[in-house]
Design a protein around this motif. Structure first.
Motif, PDB file in Angstrom:
ATOM      1  N   SER A  90      -5.174   1.304  -1.701  1.00  0.00           N
ATOM      2  CA  SER A  90      -3.993   1.467  -1.211  1.00  0.00           C
ATOM      3  C   SER A  90      -4.375   1.473   0.432  1.00  0.00           C
ATOM      4  O   SER A  90      -3.655   0.847   1.279  1.00  0.00           O
ATOM      5  CB  SER A  90      -3.494   2.711  -1.487  1.00  0.00           C
ATOM      6  OG  SER A  90      -2.239   2.872  -0.487  1.00  0.00           O
ATOM      7  N   GLY A 148       0.836  -1.079  -0.161  1.00  0.00           N
ATOM      8  CA  GLY A 148      -0.011  -0.106   0.001  1.00  0.00           C
ATOM      9  C   GLY A 148       0.944   1.276  -0.006  1.00  0.00           C
ATOM     10  O   GLY A 148       0.554   2.132  -0.535  1.00  0.00           O
ATOM     11  N   HIS A 158       2.426   2.003  -3.377  1.00  0.00           N
ATOM     12  CA  HIS A 158       1.297   2.205  -4.276  1.00  0.00           C
ATOM     13  C   HIS A 158       0.858   3.725  -4.298  1.00  0.00           C
ATOM     14  O   HIS A 158       0.356   4.255  -5.124  1.00  0.00           O
ATOM     15  CB  HIS A 158       0.475   1.382  -4.493  1.00  0.00           C
ATOM     16  CG  HIS A 158       0.578   0.134  -5.273  1.00  0.00           C
ATOM     17  ND1 HIS A 158       1.406  -1.046  -4.851  1.00  0.00           N
ATOM     18  CD2 HIS A 158       0.263  -0.250  -6.512  1.00  0.00           C
ATOM     19  CE1 HIS A 158       1.401  -1.874  -5.616  1.00  0.00           C
ATOM     20  NE2 HIS A 158       1.005  -1.350  -6.690  1.00  0.00           N
ATOM     21  N   GLN A 214      -9.459  -4.254  -2.480  1.00  0.00           N
ATOM     22  CA  GLN A 214      -8.147  -3.947  -3.339  1.00  0.00           C
ATOM     23  C   GLN A 214      -8.604  -4.484  -4.568  1.00  0.00           C
ATOM     24  O   GLN A 214      -8.285  -3.823  -5.559  1.00  0.00           O
ATOM     25  CB  GLN A 214      -7.254  -4.841  -2.579  1.00  0.00           C
ATOM     26  CG  GLN A 214      -6.413  -4.297  -1.699  1.00  0.00           C
ATOM     27  CD  GLN A 214      -5.794  -5.311  -0.677  1.00  0.00           C
ATOM     28  OE1 GLN A 214      -5.225  -6.356  -1.377  1.00  0.00           O
ATOM     29  NE2 GLN A 214      -5.780  -5.169   0.607  1.00  0.00           N
ATOM     30  N   MET A 233      -6.965   4.386  -6.177  1.00  0.00           N
ATOM     31  CA  MET A 233      -5.968   4.235  -5.482  1.00  0.00           C
ATOM     32  C   MET A 233      -6.334   4.466  -3.816  1.00  0.00           C
ATOM     33  O   MET A 233      -5.527   3.662  -2.880  1.00  0.00           O
ATOM     34  CB  MET A 233      -4.658   5.129  -5.773  1.00  0.00           C
ATOM     35  CG  MET A 233      -3.194   4.788  -5.064  1.00  0.00           C
ATOM     36  SD  MET A 233      -2.937   2.993  -5.613  1.00  0.00           S
ATOM     37  CE  MET A 233      -2.069   3.377  -7.218  1.00  0.00           C
TER      38      MET A 233
END
Lengths: 563, 45, 167
Positions: free
Chosen positions: A436, A383, A386, A472, A432
């Motif tokens: 994340s 995470g 990213h 996710q 994201m």
């Protein structure tokens, strides 16, 4: 003389040079590889989050760890490196120029890197190198995997030599003048990259290749890991610094402002050169063979590298505020509203900057010595990067793409592409945030990274991770939509946008700016301090590692399904 | 500020950066809070 | 080179926070001994059984004193060896009383593995040639997943067992 960069005495040295067609072709070649990589790597990412959701199985007997290897290698090593080398070449060409001879050598760099990439990619696709992009010994990939990687690195060195030569010749033609800020920054980044990649090159050439070919029976695992992480952390700064180049020297121009401070921008880059490298142990904190005192010393050095980022944060806010106030937007935050939110060249990098707030905070936590045991190799780490590389860096690179590609192809960034770009940025940000965010939480709950779907025998903990893995998958799917959009935008800007001239935005200094001190360009001193810090941080523990080495490890290829 | 006998006027009055100070202050606070929270989790385990 | 007054304030605050973090971490590490595991004890990766702790009969959970335990584990792709129970079956579950002090000692016979009791601070890299060890007080009750969190091959995600900390 074959140099374009011979500037007549009465010419303004800060004037930007034009990029000739033949050079544009070179730079676009780097971009093609970068965006093809983005698509392939992104597709692999999509497959991974789907597998991890527990409701999808890969077809044709493709292995999860094979696609994970593709994802890591092609995005973290290929996409980033090709984009960065290509972008930095354009910065050098614009500010200090490139000769015909340099261009030819640069093509050599491109082809060495591309051939290396192809060799490595084919090896992975044949299932002979499912070792992930960190290729930790004693897992053994096919030798071609390591040879390909070595070629990519050698190619980047050729590019580095060209960049240094470009600045050197410019300086010879401009005695007593300070080098252009962007050329200074590129030079710093390539010095850092060169010094750092010597480590991984040594590991690959001296350890991995002879061992994988069978000439060496065993490998010293800890030495190979230490060399890898000596390279591995500066690698992330090699990604970040080009984004910082855009933040410091390009964004101010886009928002209609000037450089906040030339000297402070240079100072922060010099600090990055000093402190990016002697910090690799913070990736090895939970390893058994390294003296904890030296781990802690490198943790302290890691904290030093936070300081130039603190300076960068201040500089960015200050640029925004000064520009806004000058335009007449007063009040404490009036300047914030004036920012060109509808200009994707600003908006995409801005969302990247926002992501660096939790990204940076997470990084401080990761490097916090014993606290690292809480998060090490959990999906929190996935995470984290990213946010940093896959949001901060990549959204800034996308922000650059919107003007750089049309500038190179002689086209215009149209209103509709701009709008689509804003949408793309939002899609990326939302995807994201979900992906994340879920990774960070699942990591704190103990969920591991780099793992295919598993119910771990149905433990309560594993059940509790399920919802986050589903999140996710949702976030990852949204991100893949973002990748499709971005590839479409790239194709549009490359081949179909209307012809025209797109600006290459480079910010200027204030008319009455304080002069940059001469010592800022004391390259020999900077390199000497960098090497001294590396020797300080690594000599004693490295000697200790070698002197107290256990017997070496024989290669293992069956665990990756390769016997 | 004097340098080489020449006067640079631009720093005699520094730009107004109150918004910047508050922004970085908030950023700093975010860092300190997240670190403290994770450190507390570390201690509790 | 000129720093704005506010930038000086910001950097003083920022660097101050970093120093504070380091002091807290350093105090924990050097004074309380909470360093991440780092003992540098080596072993022959091709012959781990030669070491007393990793002989087949010494694997798994051993009570050494009131509330003191040792857990010896040999990791290999894709399995943690905790030895066998009285009936000769492989052990894949251990139970530890809450509050017990446990010394985990782990080695690998082949590639690199991870050793993480998820949700606890027991998190170690296990590398060929080194004994990874960590002493912890098990203060949270419940069932924990002990899993490999460093990629070790195609069966990596199947490498786990369970640890129960009972009241």
């Amino acid at each position: 003389m074959a140099l374009r960069n011979v500037v007549l005495p009465n010419e303004d040295p800060r004037q930007l040079l034009a990029i000739p067609k033949q050079e544009a072709k070179l730079y676009m070649s780097f971009m093609y590889v970068a965006f093809i990589s983005l698509f392939i790597g992104g597709l692999m990412g999509l497959l991974q989050v789907l597998v991890r959701s527990g409701s999808f199985t890969l077809p044709f007997g493709i292995g999860y760890y094979q696609i994970l290897t593709v994802h890591g290698v092609i995005l973290a090593l290929v996409l980033t490196t090709f984009f960065i080398i290509g972008f930095q070449f354009t910065l050098m060409s614009k500010t200090v120029g490139m000769s015909v001879k340099q261009r030819k050598v640069s093509w050599l760099a491109f082809w060495i890197m591309t051939i290396g990439t192809l060799v490595t990619a084919v090896t992975i696709l044949l299932g002979k190198a499912s070792v992930l992009y960190t290729f930790y010994a004693p897992l053994k990939a096919h030798p071609a995997f390591y040879i390909g990687l070595a070629l990519v690195i050698v190619g980047t060195w050729v590019a580095a030599f060209v960049n240094w030569r470009q600045l050197y010749l410019w300086k010879k033609g401009h005695p007593g003048e300070k080098s252009p800020l962007l050329a200074f920054m590129v030079t710093i980044n390539m010095i850092m990259w060169f010094i750092a990649s010597l480590g991984v090159a040594a590991a690959v050439l001296v350890q991995f290749i002879p061992w994988s070919l069978g000439y060496a029976e065993t490998i010293n695992v800890l030495v190979s890991r230490t060399l890898f992480w000596y390279f591995g952390h500066p690698l992330v700064y090699f990604w970040l610094l080009p984004a910082y180049m855009a933040w410091y020297a390009i964004i101010p121009k886009i928002i209609g402002g000037k450089l906040f401070s030339d000297s402070l921008a240079r100072l922060s880059f010099v600090l990055f050169l000093f402190f990016s490298i002697p910090v690799g142990f913070h990736h090895q904190l939970t390893e058994p063979g390294i003296d904890p005192t030296w781990k802690f010393i490198q943790v302290v050095l890691t904290f030093m590298v936070i300081i130039p980022s603190l300076m960068t944060a201040f500089s960015l806010f200050a640029t925004f505020e000064i520009t806004g106030r000058r335009k007449g937007y007063g009040g404490l935050f009036g300047w914030f509203k004036h920012l060109p939110w509808k200009d994707v060249r600003f908006f995409a990098p801005f969302v990247g900057m926002l992501a660096f707030i939790p990204g940076g905070a997470g990084g401080i936590i990761n490097a916090s010595h014993q606290v690292n045991t809480l998060v090490h190799n959990t999906i929190w780490v996935t995470g984290h990067f990213h946010l940093t590389v896959a949001t901060t860096v990549i959204l800034t690179f996308f922000g650059i793409t919107y003007w750089l590609i049309p500038h190179l192809t002689g086209r215009k960034l149209t209103k509709s592409v701009n709008r689509l770009g804003i949408f793309q940025t939002i899609v990326w940000g939302v995807g994201m945030l979900i992906m994340s965010g879920a990774m960070h939480i699942q990591g704190l709950l103990g969920g591991p990274r780099r793992s295919a779907y598993s119910d771990y025998g149905g433990t309560e903990q594993a059940v509790s991770w399920g919802a986050y893995q589903m999140a996710q998958a949702i976030g990852g799917t949204i991100l893949f939509v973002g990748i499709i959009l971005m590839v479409y935008i790239f194709i549009k800007l490359t081949f179909f946008s209307p012809k025209g001239v797109e600006e290459f935005p480079v910010a200027e200094e204030e008319e009455n700016a304080e002069p940059t001190p001469k010592w800022m360009e004391n390259w020999k001193l900077w390199i000497a301090i960098t090497i001294a810090l590396i020797l300080f941080a690594y000599t004693i523990p490295f000697v200790d590692i070698i002197q107290n080495s256990p017997p070496g490890s024989v290669p293992f290829d069956w665990p990756i399904g390769n016997s | 500020m004097k340098q080489n006998g020449k006067t640079y006027t631009n720093h005699e009055k520094e730009p107004n950066l109150k918004g910047t100070l508050l922004s970085v202050g908030a950023l700093g606070l975010f860092i300190v809070i997240s670190w403290t929270v994770v450190f507390a989790i570390f201690l509790s385990r | 080179m000129h720093f704005h007054k506010f930038e000086k304030i910001w950097l003083t605050f920022g660097i101050g926070a970093l120093v504070l973090f380091l002091v807290i971490l350093g105090y924990g590490a050097f004074y309380l001994g909470t360093h991440p595991q780092s003992h540098g004890v080596t072993i022959d990766p091709q012959n781990v059984e030669a070491h007393e702790a990793f002989k087949p009969e010494n694997l798994g959970l051993t009570k050494v004193d009131e509330d003191r335990y040792i857990v010896n584990v040999v990791a290999s792709a894709f399995h943690y060896d905790f030895g066998v129970d009285a009936d000769g079956n492989a052990i894949n579950h251990i139970e530890i009383p809450k509050g017990a002090t446990v010394l985990f000692q782990v080695v690998t016979k082949d590639v690199i593995h991870g050793f993480n009791i998820a949700g606890t601070n027991v998190n170690m890299m296990v590398e060929p040639g080194y004994i990874s060890s960590m002493e912890v007080e098990m203060n949270q009750a419940g069932e924990f997943t002990l899993l490999c969190n460093e990629y070790c091959g195609i069966g990596h995600h199947m490498m786990y067992t369970t640890v129960e900390v009972y009241q």
